[in-house]
Design a protein around this motif. Structure first.
Motif, PDB file in Angstrom:
ATOM      1  N   ASN A 278       1.343   0.038   1.804  1.00 20.22           N
ATOM      2  CA  ASN A 278       2.577   0.313   0.971  1.00 20.22           C
ATOM      3  C   ASN A 278       3.534  -0.392   0.936  1.00 20.22           C
ATOM      4  OD1 ASN A 278       3.385   0.027   3.971  1.00 20.22           O
ATOM      5  ND2 ASN A 278       4.218   2.034   4.428  1.00 20.22           N
ATOM      6  N   ILE A 279       2.989  -1.706   1.975  1.00 21.60           N
ATOM      7  CA  ILE A 279       3.876  -3.106   0.852  1.00 21.60           C
ATOM      8  C   ILE A 279       2.562  -3.953   0.802  1.00 21.60           C
ATOM      9  CG2 ILE A 279       5.676  -2.628   2.561  1.00 21.60           C
ATOM     10  CD1 ILE A 279       4.361  -4.707   4.635  1.00 21.60           C
ATOM     11  N   GLY A 280       1.856  -4.185   1.167  1.00 24.84           N
ATOM     12  CA  GLY A 280       0.169  -5.239   0.725  1.00 24.84           C
ATOM     13  C   GLY A 280      -0.950  -4.623  -0.457  1.00 24.84           C
ATOM     14  N   ALA A 281      -0.583  -3.251  -1.431  1.00 31.37           N
ATOM     15  CA  ALA A 281      -1.279  -3.228  -2.194  1.00 31.37           C
ATOM     16  C   ALA A 281      -0.445  -3.015  -3.389  1.00 31.37           C
ATOM     17  CB  ALA A 281      -1.885  -1.902  -1.790  1.00 31.37           C
ATOM     18  N   PRO A 282      -1.428  -2.690  -4.224  1.00 28.39           N
ATOM     19  CA  PRO A 282      -0.887  -2.389  -5.997  1.00 28.39           C
ATOM     20  C   PRO A 282       0.153  -1.437  -5.879  1.00 28.39           C
ATOM     21  CG  PRO A 282      -3.260  -2.980  -6.560  1.00 28.39           C
ATOM     22  CD  PRO A 282      -2.984  -2.802  -4.736  1.00 28.39           C
ATOM     23  N   ALA A 283       1.082  -1.229  -7.151  1.00 28.10           N
ATOM     24  CA  ALA A 283       1.598  -0.046  -6.685  1.00 28.10           C
ATOM     25  C   ALA A 283       1.732   0.635  -8.309  1.00 28.10           C
ATOM     26  CB  ALA A 283       2.983  -0.507  -6.568  1.00 28.10           C
ATOM     27  N   ALA A 284       1.960   1.821  -8.785  1.00 26.88           N
ATOM     28  CA  ALA A 284       2.195   2.316 -10.454  1.00 26.88           C
ATOM     29  C   ALA A 284       3.491   3.076 -10.096  1.00 26.88           C
ATOM     30  CB  ALA A 284       0.385   2.318 -10.216  1.00 26.88           C
ATOM     31  N   GLN A 285       4.154   3.714 -11.495  1.00 30.16           N
ATOM     32  CA  GLN A 285       4.926   4.378 -11.498  1.00 30.16           C
ATOM     33  C   GLN A 285       4.798   5.063 -13.100  1.00 30.16           C
ATOM     34  OE1 GLN A 285       8.018   1.038  -9.990  1.00 30.16           O
ATOM     35  NE2 GLN A 285       9.173   3.433  -9.280  1.00 30.16           N
ATOM     36  N   LEU A 286       4.833   5.640 -12.798  1.00 30.41           N
ATOM     37  CA  LEU A 286       5.250   6.853 -14.375  1.00 30.41           C
ATOM     38  C   LEU A 286       6.891   7.258 -14.464  1.00 30.41           C
ATOM     39  CD1 LEU A 286       3.782   8.088 -16.777  1.00 30.41           C
ATOM     40  CD2 LEU A 286       3.991   9.944 -15.700  1.00 30.41           C
ATOM     41  N   ILE A 287       7.113   6.743 -15.582  1.00 27.13           N
ATOM     42  CA  ILE A 287       8.427   6.764 -15.884  1.00 27.13           C
ATOM     43  C   ILE A 287       8.678   8.064 -17.332  1.00 27.13           C
ATOM     44  CG2 ILE A 287      10.628   5.195 -16.391  1.00 27.13           C
ATOM     45  CD1 ILE A 287       8.914   3.346 -15.793  1.00 27.13           C
ATOM     46  N   GLU A 306       8.555   8.545 -10.812  1.00 24.01           N
ATOM     47  CA  GLU A 306       7.542   9.351  -9.827  1.00 24.01           C
ATOM     48  C   GLU A 306       6.310   7.887  -9.513  1.00 24.01           C
ATOM     49  OE1 GLU A 306       7.356  11.363  -7.439  1.00 24.01           O
ATOM     50  OE2 GLU A 306       8.705  12.947  -8.596  1.00 24.01           O
ATOM     51  N   ASP A 307       6.115   7.977  -8.193  1.00 23.65           N
ATOM     52  CA  ASP A 307       5.288   6.732  -7.384  1.00 23.65           C
ATOM     53  C   ASP A 307       3.542   7.457  -8.208  1.00 23.65           C
ATOM     54  OD1 ASP A 307       6.137   8.818  -5.482  1.00 23.65           O
ATOM     55  OD2 ASP A 307       4.883   7.837  -3.674  1.00 23.65           O
ATOM     56  N   VAL A 308       3.291   6.963  -8.403  1.00 20.60           N
ATOM     57  CA  VAL A 308       1.457   6.735  -8.888  1.00 20.60           C
ATOM     58  C   VAL A 308       0.924   7.132  -7.871  1.00 20.60           C
ATOM     59  CG1 VAL A 308      -0.749   7.594 -10.455  1.00 20.60           C
ATOM     60  CG2 VAL A 308       1.963   6.908 -11.249  1.00 20.60           C
ATOM     61  N   ILE A 309       0.831   6.020  -7.070  1.00 14.95           N
ATOM     62  CA  ILE A 309      -0.288   5.537  -6.037  1.00 14.95           C
ATOM     63  C   ILE A 309       0.776   6.031  -4.676  1.00 14.95           C
ATOM     64  CG2 ILE A 309      -1.214   4.072  -4.378  1.00 14.95           C
ATOM     65  CD1 ILE A 309      -1.320   2.654  -7.175  1.00 14.95           C
ATOM     66  N   VAL A 310       0.943   7.043  -4.416  1.00 16.96           N
ATOM     67  CA  VAL A 310       1.815   7.664  -3.138  1.00 16.96           C
ATOM     68  C   VAL A 310       2.501   6.438  -2.070  1.00 16.96           C
ATOM     69  CG1 VAL A 310       2.639   9.797  -1.695  1.00 16.96           C
ATOM     70  CG2 VAL A 310       1.420  10.062  -3.785  1.00 16.96           C
ATOM     71  N   GLU A 311       3.736   6.348  -1.758  1.00 13.43           N
ATOM     72  CA  GLU A 311       3.673   5.144  -0.271  1.00 13.43           C
ATOM     73  C   GLU A 311       4.509   3.878  -0.840  1.00 13.43           C
ATOM     74  OE1 GLU A 311       2.937   5.996   2.985  1.00 13.43           O
ATOM     75  OE2 GLU A 311       3.723   8.409   2.664  1.00 13.43           O
ATOM     76  N   HIS A 312       3.598   3.329  -2.492  1.00  8.15           N
ATOM     77  CA  HIS A 312       3.084   2.103  -2.827  1.00  8.15           C
ATOM     78  C   HIS A 312       4.640   2.034  -3.668  1.00  8.15           C
ATOM     79  CE1 HIS A 312      -0.963   1.472  -2.408  1.00  8.15           C
ATOM     80  NE2 HIS A 312      -0.745   2.634  -1.273  1.00  8.15           N
ATOM     81  N   SER A 313       5.252   3.068  -3.832  1.00  9.77           N
ATOM     82  CA  SER A 313       6.709   2.286  -4.107  1.00  9.77           C
ATOM     83  C   SER A 313       7.843   4.162  -3.745  1.00  9.77           C
ATOM     84  CB  SER A 313       7.116   2.790  -5.833  1.00  9.77           C
ATOM     85  OG  SER A 313       6.329   3.597  -5.966  1.00  9.77           O
ATOM     86  N   PRO A 314       9.172   3.789  -4.257  1.00  8.55           N
ATOM     87  CA  PRO A 314      10.070   4.588  -3.746  1.00  8.55           C
ATOM     88  C   PRO A 314       9.683   6.360  -4.336  1.00  8.55           C
ATOM     89  CG  PRO A 314      10.564   2.699  -4.931  1.00  8.55           C
ATOM     90  CD  PRO A 314       9.525   3.229  -4.864  1.00  8.55           C
ATOM     91  N   ASP A 315       9.658   7.180  -3.387  1.00  9.55           N
ATOM     92  CA  ASP A 315       9.093   8.281  -3.667  1.00  9.55           C
ATOM     93  C   ASP A 315       9.179   9.188  -5.141  1.00  9.55           C
ATOM     94  OD1 ASP A 315       7.811  10.889  -3.455  1.00  9.55           O
ATOM     95  OD2 ASP A 315       9.753  11.775  -2.106  1.00  9.55           O
ATOM     96  N   VAL A 316      10.737   9.258  -5.084  1.00  6.44           N
ATOM     97  CA  VAL A 316      11.414   9.363  -7.101  1.00  6.44           C
ATOM     98  C   VAL A 316      12.573   8.430  -7.286  1.00  6.44           C
ATOM     99  CG1 VAL A 316      12.574  11.036  -6.437  1.00  6.44           C
ATOM    100  CG2 VAL A 316      12.025  10.849  -8.283  1.00  6.44           C
ATOM    101  N   THR A 317      12.495   8.344  -8.016  1.00  5.73           N
ATOM    102  CA  THR A 317      13.443   6.870  -8.461  1.00  5.73           C
ATOM    103  C   THR A 317      14.298   7.431  -9.639  1.00  5.73           C
ATOM    104  OG1 THR A 317      13.041   4.873  -8.040  1.00  5.73           O
ATOM    105  CG2 THR A 317      14.408   4.849  -8.983  1.00  5.73           C
ATOM    106  N   PHE A 318      15.123   7.716  -9.747  1.00  3.33           N
ATOM    107  CA  PHE A 318      16.475   8.275 -10.590  1.00  3.33           C
ATOM    108  C   PHE A 318      17.346   7.316 -11.378  1.00  3.33           C
ATOM    109  CE2 PHE A 318      16.201  12.365  -7.452  1.00  3.33           C
ATOM    110  CZ  PHE A 318      15.497  12.581  -8.522  1.00  3.33           C
TER     111      PHE A 318
END
Length: 326
Positions: A278-287, A306-318
């Protein structure tokens, strides 16, 4: 008034000062929504100019992530609000310069009840939310029994400043797409102790392509990528990688002359050198979101990431934003 309402209230106040008429579209899906506490310290995405001369954006990110491996722990439970004020100016026919100043509030998860309802409505996984207390702030990163990040009190402060220069290599017309080259630098105006900045200078380069602007075609799409060289962080024990790569692809549909809807998938490589995913791997989000051009010079932008790869970015961002063209 809590931090989320402060940010939204500031944006809404400026929105309320304008009148209604259609306006030219902007790239409303931009905005760097990955506010994961260790990732947001650095400049990960180097995007093309969003088409606004002046913009004010509020992002509210809800964190609920925990991973433990042996004596290593990364836990993020709370909420981050970031308000960004950006100004841009054309320098001749091909060049455009912009600056972005940011302010952060790091707070307890006051949106937890709403996030729970959001997840249930869309059938999204709850992650660690079911076994965590509500309305708390708890950021922890530790390695070999040593605390790297230990944050349980509310924080606020100025973030790092970003400067970008855009060169339009080719302008879009009815047959050809637009190609833009961007270079950017992040200056350490934030405070690493408050998690509002890294304490280092980041330098990045980006390339973006946006499809042809045919008047009869309501669809437009874009694709881009960037590479950033990351400066040393002031947080002792946090091992940032030397560089980070990112990529994005997006599409938007012009519903009417005043309204567009779209989606973007974006991802970046790991920023921190760690075995914790959750801090040392790639992250992806769908906006997903839209832009309402309610005045010839003003537009309202609303997106959800929304975080596409769960817990690698915020749960949800508005995000809610207001953009102006002179």
């Amino acid at each position: 008034m809590n931090s989320a309402l402060r940010g939204v209230g500031l944006t809404a106040l400026i929105t309320a000062t304008a009148l209604a008429n259609p306006a030219r579209a902007t790239d409303y899906l931009d905005g760097e929504p990955n506010l994961q506490p260790t990732t947001s310290l650095f400049m990960v995405y180097v995007n093309a100019a969003d088409g606004a001369d002046l913009s004010l954006d509020t992002h509210i990110a809800s964190h609920a992530a925990r991973e433990r491996r042996g004596d290593r722990l990364a836990l993020f439970d709370g909420e981050t609000t970031r308000v960004s004020l950006s100004a841009s100016r054309s320098m001749g026919e091909r060049w455009r310069l912009d600056i972005s100043a940011r302010y952060f509030w790091i707070n307890k998860g006051v949106l937890d009840p709403f996030i729970d309802s959001w997840h249930k409505a869309f059938g999204l996984p709850e992650g660690i939310r079911d076994d965590r207390p509500r309305d708390v702030l708890d950021f922890q990163v530790s390695d070999n029994g040593s605390d790297i990040i230990q944050l349980g009190a509310r924080q606020r402060g100025i973030g790092d400043t970003r400067l970008r220069a855009h060169y339009r290599w080719r302008e879009a017309d009815a047959e050809h797409g637009e190609i833009t080259l961007t270079t950017a630098i992040k200056l350490p105006t934030g405070d690493a102790a408050r998690l509002t900045g890294s304490g280092g200078v980041d330098v990045g380069f980006g390339l973006n392509y946006r499809s042809a602007a045919h008047p009869d075609n309501r669809w437009r799409w874009s694709v881009g990528g960037s590479m950033t060289w990351l400066g040393d962080s002031d947080i002792v024990g946090l091992a940032e990688r030397r560089a980070a790569a990112s990529a994005q692809i997006s599409a938007d549909y012009r519903v009417t002359s005043a309204l567009s809807l779209g989606a973007r998938l974006q991802a970046h490589s790991a920023v921190i050198d760690s075995t914790l995913n959750n801090i040392g791997a790639p992250a992806a989000q769908l906006i997903t979101g839209g832009e309402w051009r309610f005045h010839e010079r003003w537009a309202l932008r609303v997106t959800v990431a929304e975080d596409v790869i769960v817990e690698h970015s915020p749960d949800v961002t508005f995000r809610i934003g207001i953009a102006q063209r002179y």
